[in-house]
Write a protein that holds these residues in place. Structure first.
Motif, PDB file in Angstrom:
ATOM      1  N   GLN A 105       0.838  -1.202   0.000  1.00 15.41           N
ATOM      2  CA  GLN A 105       0.000   0.000   0.000  1.00 15.41           C
ATOM      3  C   GLN A 105       0.873   1.252   0.000  1.00 15.41           C
ATOM      4  N   ARG A 106       1.920   1.240   0.835  1.00 14.16           N
ATOM      5  CA  ARG A 106       2.811   2.407   0.880  1.00 14.16           C
ATOM      6  C   ARG A 106       3.543   2.596  -0.443  1.00 14.16           C
ATOM      7  N   LEU A 107       3.896   1.492  -1.080  1.00 12.39           N
ATOM      8  CA  LEU A 107       4.573   1.569  -2.375  1.00 12.39           C
ATOM      9  C   LEU A 107       3.638   2.186  -3.417  1.00 12.39           C
ATOM     10  N   LYS A 108       2.382   1.767  -3.383  1.00 14.94           N
ATOM     11  CA  LYS A 108       1.400   2.312  -4.317  1.00 14.94           C
ATOM     12  C   LYS A 108       1.214   3.809  -4.080  1.00 14.94           C
ATOM     13  N   ALA A 109       1.190   4.202  -2.826  1.00 17.19           N
ATOM     14  CA  ALA A 109       1.054   5.622  -2.483  1.00 17.19           C
ATOM     15  C   ALA A 109       2.271   6.405  -2.958  1.00 17.19           C
ATOM     16  N   ALA A 110       3.454   5.812  -2.832  1.00 17.04           N
ATOM     17  CA  ALA A 110       4.684   6.471  -3.278  1.00 17.04           C
ATOM     18  C   ALA A 110       4.672   6.663  -4.797  1.00 17.04           C
ATOM     19  N   VAL A 111       4.190   5.645  -5.518  1.00 17.08           N
ATOM     20  CA  VAL A 111       4.085   5.760  -6.974  1.00 17.08           C
ATOM     21  C   VAL A 111       3.100   6.875  -7.328  1.00 17.08           C
ATOM     22  N   HIS A 112       1.960   6.909  -6.631  1.00 21.56           N
ATOM     23  CA  HIS A 112       0.946   7.936  -6.891  1.00 21.56           C
ATOM     24  C   HIS A 112       1.526   9.338  -6.643  1.00 21.56           C
ATOM     25  N   TYR A 113       2.263   9.489  -5.558  1.00 22.22           N
ATOM     26  CA  TYR A 113       2.868  10.781  -5.232  1.00 22.22           C
ATOM     27  C   TYR A 113       3.866  11.202  -6.320  1.00 22.22           C
ATOM     28  N   THR A 114       4.707  10.269  -6.730  1.00 22.95           N
ATOM     29  CA  THR A 114       5.717  10.566  -7.745  1.00 22.95           C
ATOM     30  C   THR A 114       5.067  10.926  -9.074  1.00 22.95           C
ATOM     31  N   VAL A 115       4.041  10.175  -9.460  1.00 21.17           N
ATOM     32  CA  VAL A 115       3.327  10.481 -10.703  1.00 21.17           C
ATOM     33  C   VAL A 115       2.693  11.861 -10.607  1.00 21.17           C
ATOM     34  N   GLY A 116       2.138  12.180  -9.446  1.00 25.68           N
ATOM     35  CA  GLY A 116       1.550  13.507  -9.235  1.00 25.68           C
ATOM     36  C   GLY A 116       2.580  14.613  -9.419  1.00 25.68           C
ATOM     37  N   CYS A 117       3.773  14.415  -8.869  1.00 28.73           N
ATOM     38  CA  CYS A 117       4.851  15.405  -9.012  1.00 28.73           C
ATOM     39  C   CYS A 117       5.277  15.555 -10.466  1.00 28.73           C
ATOM     40  N   LEU A 118       5.420  14.429 -11.160  1.00 24.82           N
ATOM     41  CA  LEU A 118       5.804  14.472 -12.575  1.00 24.82           C
ATOM     42  C   LEU A 118       4.728  15.170 -13.412  1.00 24.82           C
ATOM     43  N   CYS A 119       3.475  14.861 -13.137  1.00 23.67           N
ATOM     44  CA  CYS A 119       2.374  15.508 -13.869  1.00 23.67           C
ATOM     45  C   CYS A 119       2.370  17.013 -13.614  1.00 23.67           C
ATOM     46  N   GLN A 120       2.658  17.389 -12.384  1.00 19.52           N
ATOM     47  CA  GLN A 120       2.708  18.810 -12.047  1.00 19.52           C
ATOM     48  C   GLN A 120       3.833  19.505 -12.829  1.00 19.52           C
ATOM     49  N   ASP A 121       4.999  18.863 -12.906  1.00 19.18           N
ATOM     50  CA  ASP A 121       6.118  19.427 -13.675  1.00 19.18           C
ATOM     51  C   ASP A 121       5.750  19.589 -15.150  1.00 19.18           C
ATOM     52  N   VAL A 122       5.134  18.548 -15.711  1.00 20.45           N
ATOM     53  CA  VAL A 122       4.738  18.608 -17.121  1.00 20.45           C
ATOM     54  C   VAL A 122       3.678  19.687 -17.319  1.00 20.45           C
ATOM     55  N   ALA A 123       2.746  19.775 -16.392  1.00 18.16           N
ATOM     56  CA  ALA A 123       1.670  20.775 -16.487  1.00 18.16           C
ATOM     57  C   ALA A 123       2.242  22.187 -16.502  1.00 18.16           C
ATOM     58  N   GLU A 124       3.244  22.429 -15.671  1.00 17.31           N
ATOM     59  CA  GLU A 124       3.878  23.753 -15.639  1.00 17.31           C
ATOM     60  C   GLU A 124       4.631  24.033 -16.935  1.00 17.31           C
ATOM     61  N   ASP A 125       5.339  23.011 -17.446  1.00 19.83           N
ATOM     62  CA  ASP A 125       6.098  23.159 -18.691  1.00 19.83           C
ATOM     63  C   ASP A 125       5.193  23.437 -19.888  1.00 19.83           C
ATOM     64  N   LYS A 126       4.107  22.707 -19.963  1.00 19.56           N
ATOM     65  CA  LYS A 126       3.234  22.766 -21.141  1.00 19.56           C
ATOM     66  C   LYS A 126       2.014  23.668 -20.944  1.00 19.56           C
ATOM     67  N   ALA A 127       1.950  24.343 -19.812  1.00 22.21           N
ATOM     68  CA  ALA A 127       0.827  25.243 -19.507  1.00 22.21           C
ATOM     69  C   ALA A 127      -0.512  24.522 -19.677  1.00 22.21           C
ATOM     70  N   MET A 128      -0.651  23.398 -18.976  1.00 26.08           N
ATOM     71  CA  MET A 128      -1.894  22.622 -19.014  1.00 26.08           C
ATOM     72  C   MET A 128      -2.185  22.068 -17.640  1.00 26.08           C
ATOM     73  N   GLN A 129      -3.281  21.356 -17.492  1.00 25.65           N
ATOM     74  CA  GLN A 129      -3.687  20.802 -16.198  1.00 25.65           C
ATOM     75  C   GLN A 129      -3.978  19.306 -16.334  1.00 25.65           C
ATOM     76  N   PHE A 130      -3.743  18.559 -15.252  1.00 31.43           N
ATOM     77  CA  PHE A 130      -4.118  17.151 -15.171  1.00 31.43           C
ATOM     78  C   PHE A 130      -5.183  17.015 -14.089  1.00 31.43           C
ATOM     79  N   SER A 131      -6.258  16.325 -14.398  1.00 35.47           N
ATOM     80  CA  SER A 131      -7.293  16.099 -13.376  1.00 35.47           C
ATOM     81  C   SER A 131      -6.800  15.042 -12.393  1.00 35.47           C
ATOM     82  N   LYS A 132      -7.438  14.989 -11.227  1.00 32.65           N
ATOM     83  CA  LYS A 132      -7.065  13.995 -10.218  1.00 32.65           C
ATOM     84  C   LYS A 132      -7.320  12.584 -10.745  1.00 32.65           C
TER      85      LYS A 132
END
Length: 127
Positions: free
Chosen positions: A1-28
């Motif tokens: 469960q903690r591993l899954k949460a860590a993956v979710h957190y990391t994906v969230g961070c990566l999506c945030q970086d991409v969103a800032e770079d490309k001036a777009m948004q990712f839904s939850k």
């Protein structure tokens, strides 16, 4: 469960970086879907690596197994091969340094022993 949460957190961070770079948004929901797919793919990779090692009658996964897993992605295979070679070269350098240190220590010990033997001979000849 903690591993899954860590993956979710990391994906969230990566999506945030991409969103800032490309001036777009990712839904939850999108982030959750990407996280789930990523986690499942990692599970598949782990099972494949285990099977590759077992097929080779080994209990340990090696870099060759990882290269076999990455064979369909030329850029990933190239990157993994390059890193593998760098690690191998680094390991060889460390082994050489250890070997040289132990050789130098042995050389000092032999010199000290020879010096002690010479001193002992000189002492016995003076007596």
């Amino acid at each position: 469960q903690r591993l899954k949460a860590a993956v979710h957190y990391t994906v969230g961070c990566l999506c945030q970086d991409v969103a800032e770079d490309k001036a777009m948004q990712f839904s939850k929901q999108t982030i959750a879907a990407i996280s789930e797919i990523t986690f499942r793919q990692c599970e598949t990779f782990a099972k494949d690596l285990e099977m590759f090692a077992r097929h080779a009658k080994r209990s340990t996964v090696t870099t060759e197994d990882v290269k076999l897993l990455a064979r369909r992605s030329n850029s990933l295979l190239k990157y993994i091969t390059q890193k593998s070679e760098e690690l191998a070269a680094s390991n060889m350098e460390q082994k050489e340094k250890k070997k040289n240190k132990s050789s130098a220590a042995k050389g000092r010990r032999i010199s000290e022993e020879q010096e002690a033997a010479v001193t002992e001979r000189e002492d016995s000849s003076m007596a």
